[in-house]
Design a protein around this motif. Structure first.
Motif, PDB file in Angstrom:
ATOM      1  N   LEU A 160       0.810  -1.235   0.000  1.00 48.87           N
ATOM      2  CA  LEU A 160       0.000   0.000   0.000  1.00 48.87           C
ATOM      3  C   LEU A 160       0.836   1.275   0.000  1.00 48.87           C
ATOM      4  O   LEU A 160       0.296   2.378  -0.108  1.00 48.87           O
ATOM      5  CB  LEU A 160      -0.913   0.012   1.229  1.00 48.87           C
ATOM      6  N   ILE A 161       2.143   1.132   0.126  1.00 47.34           N
ATOM      7  CA  ILE A 161       2.990   2.332   0.243  1.00 47.34           C
ATOM      8  C   ILE A 161       3.052   3.080  -1.090  1.00 47.34           C
ATOM      9  O   ILE A 161       3.267   2.481  -2.152  1.00 47.34           O
ATOM     10  CB  ILE A 161       4.398   1.944   0.746  1.00 47.34           C
ATOM     11  N   THR A 162       2.804   4.387  -1.009  1.00 44.79           N
ATOM     12  CA  THR A 162       2.901   5.258  -2.188  1.00 44.79           C
ATOM     13  C   THR A 162       3.800   6.441  -1.806  1.00 44.79           C
ATOM     14  O   THR A 162       4.273   6.519  -0.658  1.00 44.79           O
ATOM     15  CB  THR A 162       1.524   5.844  -2.580  1.00 44.79           C
ATOM     16  N   ASP A 163       3.987   7.371  -2.735  1.00 46.67           N
ATOM     17  CA  ASP A 163       4.803   8.538  -2.357  1.00 46.67           C
ATOM     18  C   ASP A 163       4.056   9.469  -1.405  1.00 46.67           C
ATOM     19  O   ASP A 163       4.622  10.429  -0.889  1.00 46.67           O
ATOM     20  CB  ASP A 163       5.309   9.281  -3.611  1.00 46.67           C
ATOM     21  N   LYS A 164       2.781   9.174  -1.134  1.00 46.20           N
ATOM     22  CA  LYS A 164       2.021   9.992  -0.170  1.00 46.20           C
ATOM     23  C   LYS A 164       2.077   9.409   1.246  1.00 46.20           C
ATOM     24  O   LYS A 164       1.671  10.068   2.208  1.00 46.20           O
ATOM     25  CB  LYS A 164       0.554  10.076  -0.593  1.00 46.20           C
ATOM     26  N   THR A 165       2.515   8.169   1.371  1.00 44.02           N
ATOM     27  CA  THR A 165       2.514   7.518   2.684  1.00 44.02           C
ATOM     28  C   THR A 165       3.504   8.208   3.623  1.00 44.02           C
ATOM     29  O   THR A 165       4.652   8.435   3.242  1.00 44.02           O
ATOM     30  CB  THR A 165       2.898   6.032   2.546  1.00 44.02           C
ATOM     31  N   LYS A 166       3.037   8.508   4.836  1.00 42.28           N
ATOM     32  CA  LYS A 166       3.920   9.148   5.822  1.00 42.28           C
ATOM     33  C   LYS A 166       4.100   8.300   7.075  1.00 42.28           C
ATOM     34  O   LYS A 166       5.129   8.372   7.736  1.00 42.28           O
ATOM     35  CB  LYS A 166       3.344  10.509   6.254  1.00 42.28           C
ATOM     36  N   VAL A 167       3.043   7.550   7.398  1.00 40.56           N
ATOM     37  CA  VAL A 167       3.028   6.860   8.692  1.00 40.56           C
ATOM     38  C   VAL A 167       2.473   5.451   8.530  1.00 40.56           C
ATOM     39  O   VAL A 167       1.544   5.237   7.745  1.00 40.56           O
ATOM     40  CB  VAL A 167       2.119   7.617   9.701  1.00 40.56           C
ATOM     41  N   VAL A 168       3.053   4.504   9.270  1.00 43.09           N
ATOM     42  CA  VAL A 168       2.433   3.187   9.444  1.00 43.09           C
ATOM     43  C   VAL A 168       1.951   3.134  10.891  1.00 43.09           C
ATOM     44  O   VAL A 168       2.722   3.401  11.815  1.00 43.09           O
ATOM     45  CB  VAL A 168       3.431   2.046   9.151  1.00 43.09           C
ATOM     46  N   MET A 169       0.658   2.852  11.043  1.00 49.57           N
ATOM     47  CA  MET A 169       0.063   2.859  12.376  1.00 49.57           C
ATOM     48  C   MET A 169      -0.482   1.472  12.735  1.00 49.57           C
ATOM     49  O   MET A 169      -1.659   1.161  12.495  1.00 49.57           O
ATOM     50  CB  MET A 169      -1.093   3.882  12.442  1.00 49.57           C
ATOM     51  N   PRO A 170       0.364   0.610  13.288  1.00 55.28           N
ATOM     52  CA  PRO A 170      -0.167  -0.675  13.750  1.00 55.28           C
ATOM     53  C   PRO A 170      -1.020  -0.453  14.996  1.00 55.28           C
ATOM     54  O   PRO A 170      -0.745   0.460  15.779  1.00 55.28           O
ATOM     55  CB  PRO A 170       1.090  -1.483  14.093  1.00 55.28           C
ATOM     56  N   VAL A 171      -2.050  -1.252  15.139  1.00 52.02           N
ATOM     57  CA  VAL A 171      -2.903  -1.168  16.330  1.00 52.02           C
ATOM     58  C   VAL A 171      -2.810  -2.511  17.057  1.00 52.02           C
ATOM     59  O   VAL A 171      -3.154  -3.552  16.494  1.00 52.02           O
ATOM     60  CB  VAL A 171      -4.368  -0.869  15.961  1.00 52.02           C
ATOM     61  N   HIS A 172      -2.352  -2.466  18.270  1.00 51.01           N
ATOM     62  CA  HIS A 172      -2.170  -3.693  19.055  1.00 51.01           C
ATOM     63  C   HIS A 172      -3.507  -4.058  19.687  1.00 51.01           C
ATOM     64  O   HIS A 172      -3.773  -3.743  20.853  1.00 51.01           O
ATOM     65  CB  HIS A 172      -1.094  -3.480  20.116  1.00 51.01           C
ATOM     66  N   MET A 173      -4.345  -4.714  18.896  1.00 50.69           N
ATOM     67  CA  MET A 173      -5.719  -4.952  19.344  1.00 50.69           C
ATOM     68  C   MET A 173      -5.822  -6.057  20.394  1.00 50.69           C
ATOM     69  O   MET A 173      -5.131  -7.069  20.321  1.00 50.69           O
ATOM     70  CB  MET A 173      -6.589  -5.342  18.144  1.00 50.69           C
ATOM     71  N   CYS A 174      -6.732  -5.860  21.311  1.00 51.43           N
ATOM     72  CA  CYS A 174      -7.115  -6.897  22.273  1.00 51.43           C
ATOM     73  C   CYS A 174      -5.902  -7.496  22.995  1.00 51.43           C
ATOM     74  O   CYS A 174      -5.833  -8.707  23.198  1.00 51.43           O
ATOM     75  CB  CYS A 174      -7.890  -8.018  21.586  1.00 51.43           C
ATOM     76  N   GLY A 175      -4.967  -6.650  23.359  1.00 52.99           N
ATOM     77  CA  GLY A 175      -3.864  -7.100  24.213  1.00 52.99           C
ATOM     78  C   GLY A 175      -2.660  -7.680  23.509  1.00 52.99           C
ATOM     79  O   GLY A 175      -1.661  -7.999  24.164  1.00 52.99           O
TER      80      GLY A 175
END
Ligand SMILES: *Cc1c(COP(=O)(O)O)cnc(C)c1O
Length: 399
Positions: free
Chosen positions: A120-135
């Motif tokens: 999904l990375i493009t030249d507009k990508t700035k941040v990767v935001m993983p979400v540590h769901m449910c512990g």
């Protein structure tokens, strides 16, 4: 997970300190506050516990994510990669700074799939935001490698996994910034509140100013302070911070109770061959806030969820049809419906989210999560374990 189960004398004492001096705001009024700086104290405690150089407390977890993105200079036209399985707060924060949330598949960790992120990375990508769901956490090593390779910022949403670790580091401290929520149903609660941790002095300084209208916080006369850049008000009140201080001190105790209860329930379920468990990446240790498992297919997972309820096992979730936590019910995002006008860049970027997420659907449709409470007695956990086994076995006897 809920810290509210442990609300008691310790929280009341901290709040009483604030009520005794009547200074409910974190800045100014130093002559009246009897030396109590609860928000500042909570920041020191949070940074120490999370082994980071800096912590900033704010009014919510959503605010923490928003402030983090702003501090990283993320805004109009920028893309932030986030998972299909999270709480709506993740994309709310991204949209609120003018950036575009780009949904990404999850794998059997129920967090960002590394291969899907890269695609999904493009030249507009700035941040990767993983979400540590449910512990439990994303494969942070892989996330960091991707971010390094493409020069991106790694922002961990650790709101549901406070106290978990990866390679021995507290979740939230592994990336460039990490965020926690102290809302009422989280492991550490302040009623409302959030925290941002980082080792970057630049981000920490920006966060401190941004969350208080851009105040530079130089000198002792608040009215004379200047504003180096635009900010907003995401401050935490002293009353909330006071509760948070007492709650954070209980974190290790809470984690020990969660682990004990989780382990007992998980061990009980191992006798059911059809039940398998969510994958925790190598090097990770969960916070044990939830016990999350897979059934063989969507139908049996829905049956299992129903059977758990019928057998009196409360607080179990089938996320696939959940209104708040899975992309399928985020109609207001997928067909953007906003009170204020979204930018052209956002409207265009958001169209990318009308894709199919086969891996997410395959895993989430088979997933059931049960909340781990800390107030259960040993007898109650035992009873719950046998009810869970009976409920889940009933699904496979019928089939
Ligand atoms: C709770 C939560 C948030 C937001 O926290 P609030 O304090 O409720 O604003 C963000 N992300 C996730 C994954 C959460 O569970």
């Amino acid at each position: 997970m809920p810290g509210f189960e442990l609300f008691g004398a310790e929280e009341k004492k901290e709040v009483q300190d604030v009520l005794d001096n009547g200074v409910l705001m974190r800045y100014g009024f130093d002559g009246n506050r009897n030396g109590h700086h609860k928000a500042l104290e909570l920041e020191k405690d949070l940074a120490t516990r999370m082994q980071t150089d800096y912590a900033q407390v704010v009014s919510s977890g959503t605010a923490a994510l928003t402030v983090a993105l702003a501090c990283a200079g993320v805004g109009s036209g920028d893309e932030v990669i986030m998972p299909t399985f999270t709480f709506v707060a993740s994309f709310e924060a991204i949209l609120s700074v003018g950036a575009t949330p780009i949904l990404c598949d999850v794998d059997d960790t129920l967090t960002l799939a590394p291969g899907a992120v890269e695609a999904l990375i493009t030249d507009k990508t700035k941040v990767v935001m993983p979400v540590h769901m449910c512990g439990s956490m994303a494969d942070l090593k892989a996330m960091k490698a991707i971010c390094k390779k493409h020069n991106l910022i790694l922002l961990e949403d650790a709101c549901q996994a406070i106290g978990g670790t990866y390679e021995g580091k507290p979740l939230g401290s592994y990336g460039d910034m990490g965020c926690f929520s102290f809302d009422y149903v989280k492991t550490v609660t302040a009623g409302e509140g959030g925290g941002l941790i980082t080792n970057s002095k630049l981000y920490a300084d920006r966060a401190h100013q941004y969350q208080d209208h851009g105040h530079d916080h130089i000198g002792t006369d608040r009215g004379a302070e200047t504003h180096p850049f635009l900010g907003y008000n995401y401050r935490l009140s002293e009353l909330h911070a006071a509760v948070g201080i007492a709650q954070l001190r209980k974190l290790d105790h809470t984690l020990a109770l969660q682990k004990k209860n989780y382990t007992l329930l998980r061990d009980a379920l191992t006798i059911i061959p059809e039940v398998t468990f969510r994958r925790v990446p190598d090097g990770g240790e969960e916070s044990y806030a939830f016990l999350t498992f897979f059934l063989p297919d969507k139908e049996s997972a829905m049956e299992a969820h129903k059977a758990l309820g019928l057998h009196g096992v409360d607080a179990c979730f089938y996320w696939y049809y959940n209104n708040w936590h899975y992309y399928k019910k985020w109609e207001h995002l997928l067909n953007p419906t906003s009170l204020h006008k979204l930018s052209e860049e956002q409207m265009q970027g958001l169209q990318k989210n009308n894709s199919s997420y086969a891996s997410s659907d395959a895993w989430i449709s088979r997933t059931v999560s049960c909340l781990i409470k800390v107030g259960w007695s040993d007898a109650e956990v035992q009873e719950r374990a046998s009810k869970m086994v009976k409920a889940l076995q009933s699904v496979f006897i019928i089939n």
